[in-house]
Design a protein around this motif. Structure first.
Motif, PDB file in Angstrom:
ATOM      1  N   ASP A  83      12.042  -6.389   2.328  1.00  0.00           N
ATOM      2  CA  ASP A  83      12.872  -7.575   2.173  1.00  0.00           C
ATOM      3  C   ASP A  83      13.138  -7.962   0.722  1.00  0.00           C
ATOM      4  N   SER A  84      12.150  -7.792  -0.150  1.00  0.00           N
ATOM      5  CA  SER A  84      12.324  -8.183  -1.553  1.00  0.00           C
ATOM      6  C   SER A  84      12.532  -6.985  -2.470  1.00  0.00           C
ATOM      7  N   MET A  85      12.216  -5.789  -1.977  1.00  0.00           N
ATOM      8  CA  MET A  85      12.249  -4.549  -2.751  1.00  0.00           C
ATOM      9  C   MET A  85      11.268  -4.570  -3.923  1.00  0.00           C
ATOM     10  N   LYS A  86      10.327  -5.509  -3.903  1.00  0.00           N
ATOM     11  CA  LYS A  86       9.280  -5.523  -4.921  1.00  0.00           C
ATOM     12  C   LYS A  86       8.311  -4.394  -4.646  1.00  0.00           C
ATOM     13  N   GLN A  87       7.695  -3.940  -5.734  1.00  0.00           N
ATOM     14  CA  GLN A  87       6.751  -2.836  -5.622  1.00  0.00           C
ATOM     15  C   GLN A  87       5.440  -3.204  -6.285  1.00  0.00           C
ATOM     16  N   ILE A  88       4.346  -2.745  -5.672  1.00  0.00           N
ATOM     17  CA  ILE A  88       3.026  -2.912  -6.265  1.00  0.00           C
ATOM     18  C   ILE A  88       2.320  -1.564  -6.244  1.00  0.00           C
ATOM     19  N   ARG A  89       1.399  -1.377  -7.173  1.00  0.00           N
ATOM     20  CA  ARG A  89       0.556  -0.181  -7.206  1.00  0.00           C
ATOM     21  C   ARG A  89      -0.821  -0.581  -6.714  1.00  0.00           C
ATOM     22  N   VAL A  90      -1.362   0.191  -5.789  1.00  0.00           N
ATOM     23  CA  VAL A  90      -2.698  -0.072  -5.272  1.00  0.00           C
ATOM     24  C   VAL A  90      -3.482   1.235  -5.208  1.00  0.00           C
ATOM     25  N   PRO A  91      -4.804   1.151  -5.374  1.00  0.00           N
ATOM     26  CA  PRO A  91      -5.627   2.351  -5.216  1.00  0.00           C
ATOM     27  C   PRO A  91      -5.527   2.887  -3.785  1.00  0.00           C
ATOM     28  N   ILE A  92      -5.539   4.189  -3.651  1.00  0.00           N
ATOM     29  CA  ILE A  92      -5.444   4.809  -2.333  1.00  0.00           C
ATOM     30  C   ILE A  92      -6.571   4.319  -1.428  1.00  0.00           C
ATOM     31  N   GLY A  93      -7.749   4.118  -1.980  1.00  0.00           N
ATOM     32  CA  GLY A  93      -8.879   3.630  -1.194  1.00  0.00           C
ATOM     33  C   GLY A  93      -8.687   2.231  -0.638  1.00  0.00           C
ATOM     34  N   ASP A  94      -7.831   1.437  -1.263  1.00  0.00           N
ATOM     35  CA  ASP A  94      -7.563   0.065  -0.814  1.00  0.00           C
ATOM     36  C   ASP A  94      -6.293  -0.035   0.037  1.00  0.00           C
ATOM     37  N   LEU A  95      -5.658   1.082   0.307  1.00  0.00           N
ATOM     38  CA  LEU A  95      -4.357   1.067   0.975  1.00  0.00           C
ATOM     39  C   LEU A  95      -4.414   0.440   2.362  1.00  0.00           C
ATOM     40  N   ASP A  96      -5.383   0.836   3.194  1.00  0.00           N
ATOM     41  CA  ASP A  96      -5.482   0.282   4.548  1.00  0.00           C
ATOM     42  C   ASP A  96      -5.635  -1.237   4.511  1.00  0.00           C
ATOM     43  N   ALA A  97      -6.558  -1.713   3.700  1.00  0.00           N
ATOM     44  CA  ALA A  97      -6.807  -3.157   3.629  1.00  0.00           C
ATOM     45  C   ALA A  97      -5.601  -3.900   3.075  1.00  0.00           C
ATOM     46  N   THR A  98      -4.951  -3.323   2.068  1.00  0.00           N
ATOM     47  CA  THR A  98      -3.770  -3.966   1.477  1.00  0.00           C
ATOM     48  C   THR A  98      -2.633  -4.042   2.483  1.00  0.00           C
ATOM     49  N   LEU A  99      -2.380  -2.946   3.195  1.00  0.00           N
ATOM     50  CA  LEU A  99      -1.309  -2.948   4.193  1.00  0.00           C
ATOM     51  C   LEU A  99      -1.619  -3.911   5.337  1.00  0.00           C
ATOM     52  N   ALA A 100      -2.875  -3.962   5.760  1.00  0.00           N
ATOM     53  CA  ALA A 100      -3.246  -4.895   6.822  1.00  0.00           C
ATOM     54  C   ALA A 100      -2.966  -6.331   6.383  1.00  0.00           C
ATOM     55  N   ALA A 101      -3.302  -6.651   5.138  1.00  0.00           N
ATOM     56  CA  ALA A 101      -3.056  -7.997   4.621  1.00  0.00           C
ATOM     57  C   ALA A 101      -1.560  -8.282   4.516  1.00  0.00           C
TER      58      ALA A 101
END
Length: 117
Positions: A83-101
């Protein structure tokens, strides 16, 4: 662009390698396999990254995870919000938790936007 609420989207996440090179494809497929355990996930490596983003936008996929050559060095991926086309960089190990949030409604942190200092 189909602006479906994430709970209604047919795919929650798309995993996209920046290019078809084998080193990126291997990492991308590992990420794809891990995410598939939790959500309906799409994998796409056809055409340019811009066209792949647009294809996912058209079907309502709320987030795209992009694996690029920098990912091989820093073990981080880029998450793009439809929706916003914003991008963030996250560690691969945190990907599941970040996507869930993020799928749960958490706002993108502008301090994590790619290229922001």
């Amino acid at each position: 662009m189909l602006r479906l609420h994430p709970t209604l989207a047919p795919f929650k996440v798309a995993v996209l390698p920046l290019s078809r090179k084998e080193v990126l494809a291997k990492v991308t497929k590992e990420i794809y396999a891990g995410l598939r355990q939790n959500w309906r996930v799409s994998y796409d490596d056809a055409q340019s990254i811009g066209r792949r983003y647009r294809r996912q936008d058209e079907i309502g996929t709320p987030f795209c995870v992009t694996v690029d050559f920098q990912s091989l060095e820093d073990n981080q991926v880029t998450i793009r919000k439809r929706d916003s086309m914003k991008q963030i960089r996250v560690p691969i190990g945190d990907l599941d938790a970040t996507l869930a949030a993020k799928l749960g409604g958490e706002v993108f942190n502008t301090n994590l936007i790619r290229g922001a200092d």
